[in-house]
Scaffold this active site. Structure first.
Site, short mmCIF file in Angstrom:
data_model
loop_
_atom_site.label_atom_id
_atom_site.label_comp_id
_atom_site.label_asym_id
_atom_site.label_seq_id
_atom_site.Cartn_x
_atom_site.Cartn_y
_atom_site.Cartn_z
N ARG A 88 7.73 3.77 -12.81
CA ARG A 88 7.29 4.13 -14.07
C ARG A 88 7.65 3.84 -15.33
O ARG A 88 9.20 4.56 -14.54
CB ARG A 88 6.78 5.67 -14.30
CG ARG A 88 5.28 5.24 -13.14
CD ARG A 88 4.23 7.19 -13.24
NE ARG A 88 3.61 6.95 -12.28
CZ ARG A 88 2.81 7.95 -12.35
NH1 ARG A 88 3.17 8.76 -13.02
NH2 ARG A 88 1.63 7.57 -11.17
N HIS A 133 -5.90 -0.61 11.35
CA HIS A 133 -5.32 0.01 9.83
C HIS A 133 -3.82 0.00 9.75
O HIS A 133 -3.25 0.63 8.24
CB HIS A 133 -6.09 1.39 9.65
CG HIS A 133 -7.60 0.97 9.18
ND1 HIS A 133 -8.41 0.69 9.96
CD2 HIS A 133 -8.21 1.59 7.98
CE1 HIS A 133 -9.76 0.49 9.38
NE2 HIS A 133 -9.56 0.91 8.35
N ALA A 135 -13.42 -1.53 5.38
CA ALA A 135 -14.01 -0.98 5.48
C ALA A 135 -14.29 -0.43 6.49
O ALA A 135 -15.44 0.43 6.75
CB ALA A 135 -15.65 -1.69 4.95
N ASP A 152 -12.53 7.54 11.36
CA ASP A 152 -13.29 7.23 10.58
C ASP A 152 -14.53 5.49 10.33
O ASP A 152 -14.56 5.02 10.05
CB ASP A 152 -12.19 6.57 9.45
CG ASP A 152 -12.76 6.17 8.52
OD1 ASP A 152 -13.71 7.30 7.45
OD2 ASP A 152 -11.97 5.58 7.37
#
Length: 402
Positions: free
Chosen positions: A228, A255, A317, A278
């Site tokens: 930033r 993943h 997903a 998951d």
């Protein structure tokens, strides 16, 4: 119920192997763990045939399996998911929701209350995990953006008052109202976790100080180092690794690549890392088209390459993993010992969910949740509360008879 004696196995205790060991069970409780065979008059004997005998796996983040999703909102879905995952060594699980309207969440809680009374053929339920809907839209992953919003005290207070079965709630800590939300969860004794977040270190530190003690599926839908105005900031990933937080990993082998699995294990160790599936509804099913979430308003997804993806392949997903795969991958991909891999799938998640006094290890006085598997982590037998609910040999013999 009488006695059940599991003998001739390589027992995996919290800190060592016991080869040729025996476990004695009565009324759903482990009565003793022995280094040799002992005589138990009248006991039913289960010969492990030299295979590994481990504490049952505890999956604290799972959405579905066997063609069902908890968001289907039916008792059948809850029971079939529990049965499917028991076949792969899960003896306890935490049914997990997706972002949804309040009414859908309340309905899911209602169905859970009914289903848990009938769940005697699958993995035991430990309570509900609400994943969302208080997430950062930029880190939604496969969560439906239609339902993502900031924490609303009027809404979450109604949900908290509605059911005592909520044991975990995941949210993005940088959202307006998220700190107060975390404080409220801590007051209620509910595990607060950071998830689907663009938080930086200051956000995560404040969250940790106010009740958030777990990082949901670390690395997935979570900020890393950002810049930033030229200055670098540690993201949620680095913050979770640095702070004394627990983390959970989807170790389906897709993943997260092996280097990240090794990194997390090196930093957090087996006592701070929980393995999760998951898993969505396609776990245990053939690859192809599927649905993430409920059948009525879920997201169409594609299961290929061993993982569920959005149709445009822009994001994963959810996984289609089972708990035995998680352990196998940690051993084979991350060079973790079987002892530690089992601990990350049993002892550690049980402790995180506050049930470590009765689940998660082969210790006298704890629930008789056991799993027997071979050197490749193929499940032979699953025992929940002293009852054999899955036996591969029996199924094979039945099929051969047919």
């Amino acid at each position: 119920m009488g006695f059940l004696k599991v003998t001739n196995g390589t027992l995996i205790t919290p800190f060592r192997y016991i080869r040729g060991g025996t476990i004695v069970i009565q009324d759903g409780i482990i009565q003793g763990v022995h280094e040799r065979d002992i005589d138990v008059p009248g006991a039913t004997v289960l010969d492990a045939q030299g295979k590994f005998v481990a504490p049952g796996f505890v999956d604290i983040h799972v959405h579905g399996g066997g063609g069902y999703d908890f968001m289907d909102g039916t008792e059948e879905a809850f029971l079939k998911i529990a049965e499917l995952h028991a076949q792969y060594g899960t003896t306890s699980l935490v049914p997990t929701t997706l972002t949804a309207e309040k009414e859908d969440l309340l309905h899911t809680l209602d169905v859970y209350e009914r289903a848990k009374l009938k769940n005697n053929r699958g993995a035991a339920f430990l309570g509900i995990h609400l994943e969302g809907p208080y997430f950062a839209l930029s880190q939604r992953g496969a969560q439906d953006p239609r339902y993502i919003r900031n924490p609303d005290p009027a809404e979450y207070e109604e949900i908290l008052a509605y059911s005592s079965s909520i044991v975990r709630w995941s949210a993005a800590p940088e959202l307006t109202g998220a700190i107060k939300f975390g404080q409220r969860l801590r007051e209620k004794g509910i595990l607060a976790a950071i998830a689907h977040t663009d938080a930086v270190y200051a956000d995560v530190l404040e969250a940790y100080e106010n009740g958030y003690t777990l990082a949901t599926h670390l690395y997935s839908a979570m900020s890393g180092v950002t810049r930033r105005n030229a200055f670098r900031y540690a993201g949620a990933i680095e913050s979770a690794l640095l702070l004394d937080m627990d983390v959970e990993l989807i170790t389906d082998g897709i993943h997260l690549p092996p280097p990240l699995l090794k990194l997390v294990y090196k930093i957090k160790g087996a006592d701070r890392t929980a393995l999760i599936t998951d898993a969505m509804r396609a776990a245990g099913m053939p690859e192809g088209e599927s649905i993430l979430g409920s059948r009525t308003n879920g997201l169409p997804v594609l299961v290929e390459d061993g993982v569920a993806k959005l149709l445009d392949r822009s994001s994963f997903a959810g996984s289609v993993a089972t708990t035995n795969q998680l352990i196998r991958n940690m051993v084979q991909l991350a060079d973790v010992s079987l002892l530690d891999a089992v601990r990350m799938a049993s002892t550690t998640p049980a402790r995180i969910m506050g049930v470590g006094a009765r689940k998660g290890s082969l210790v006298a006085g704890k629930d008789a949740d056991l799993v027997i598997f071979d050197e490749n982590i193929n499940i032979e037998t699953t025992i929940v509360n002293g009852q054999i609910i899955y036996d591969k040999k029996q199924i094979v013999n039945t099929l051969q008879a047919i």
